[in-house]
Scaffold this motif. Structure first.
Motif, PDB file in Angstrom:
ATOM      1  N   ASP A 170       0.810  -1.225   0.000  1.00 42.12           N
ATOM      2  CA  ASP A 170       0.000   0.000   0.000  1.00 42.12           C
ATOM      3  C   ASP A 170       0.841   1.272   0.000  1.00 42.12           C
ATOM      4  N   LYS A 171       2.074   1.174   0.473  1.00 38.94           N
ATOM      5  CA  LYS A 171       2.951   2.344   0.533  1.00 38.94           C
ATOM      6  C   LYS A 171       3.816   2.478  -0.715  1.00 38.94           C
ATOM      7  N   GLY A 172       3.645   1.561  -1.681  1.00 40.96           N
ATOM      8  CA  GLY A 172       4.398   1.629  -2.927  1.00 40.96           C
ATOM      9  C   GLY A 172       5.745   0.931  -2.884  1.00 40.96           C
ATOM     10  N   ALA A 173       6.034   0.203  -1.807  1.00 39.24           N
ATOM     11  CA  ALA A 173       7.310  -0.520  -1.689  1.00 39.24           C
ATOM     12  C   ALA A 173       7.143  -1.942  -2.224  1.00 39.24           C
ATOM     13  N   TRP A 174       8.167  -2.412  -2.929  1.00 42.23           N
ATOM     14  CA  TRP A 174       8.150  -3.778  -3.463  1.00 42.23           C
ATOM     15  C   TRP A 174       8.487  -4.760  -2.350  1.00 42.23           C
ATOM     16  N   LYS A 175       7.666  -5.811  -2.222  1.00 40.33           N
ATOM     17  CA  LYS A 175       7.850  -6.828  -1.189  1.00 40.33           C
ATOM     18  C   LYS A 175       7.720  -8.211  -1.815  1.00 40.33           C
ATOM     19  N   LEU A 176       8.494  -9.157  -1.282  1.00 39.83           N
ATOM     20  CA  LEU A 176       8.420 -10.541  -1.758  1.00 39.83           C
ATOM     21  C   LEU A 176       7.129 -11.167  -1.233  1.00 39.83           C
ATOM     22  N   HIS A 177       6.257 -11.509  -2.142  1.00 36.64           N
ATOM     23  CA  HIS A 177       4.953 -12.064  -1.787  1.00 36.64           C
ATOM     24  C   HIS A 177       4.956 -13.598  -1.825  1.00 36.64           C
TER      25      HIS A 177
END
Length: 156
Positions: free
Chosen positions: A136-143
């Motif tokens: 939601d904050k626009g940061a890329w995260k490993l899903h």
């Protein structure tokens, strides 16, 4: 004549508006950069950095094993596995990205550390899939991370 000038101004405004919209369109993320951040943190045994790269709803899948959620993935995959392997290398076969999701899949190799110094080191290899999403904050995260290994071989 007046209507032609108004028409010209309308077309000009629409053209300028569409140009600015094209400039606003964001470039998709280079998924290789994301994966290399993860691999670099893994190889330097930086579990804190790995935690920051994991999504809150992260999944890890390997064979019949499925860890779900950042806390479980971090504890049962990252922390419990980190001391058993080193020199992780990935070789991407397929990747892609848009503004909100990115994936990379391919093969990997890793040095397997034996439980005892008397035992020989091992060489592991297999296939992997990493899926990254923007939060939601626009940061890329490993899903999503999936590993399928071949049997470990004695390193020669």
């Amino acid at each position: 004549m007046k209507s032609n000038i108004l028409m010209f101004l309308a077309v000009l405004l629409v053209g300028l508006s569409s140009c600015s919209k094209m400039e606003e369109k964001k470039e998709p993320m280079n998924v290789s950069t994301l994966s290399q951040q993860f691999i670099g943190a893994w190889n330097s045994r930086n579990s804190s950095q790995l935690d920051t790269l994991l999504a809150e709803d992260a999944h890890f899948v390997q064979g019949e094993v499925h860890f779900n959620g950042k806390s479980e993935v971090s504890q049962k995959w990252v922390r419990e596995t980190m001391g058993t392997i080193e020199n992780l290398k990935t070789f991407a076969v397929s990747s892609g990205a848009d503004e909100n999701i990115a994936f990379e899949g391919g093969t990997f190799t890793v040095d397997v550390i034996p439980e005892s110094r008397e035992l020989p080191r091992g060489q592991g290899e297999g296939n992997y899939m990493l899926i990254w999403k923007k939060n939601d904050k626009g940061a890329w995260k490993l899903h999503y991370a999936q590993l399928e290994d071949h049997p470990v071989e004695v390193k020669r």
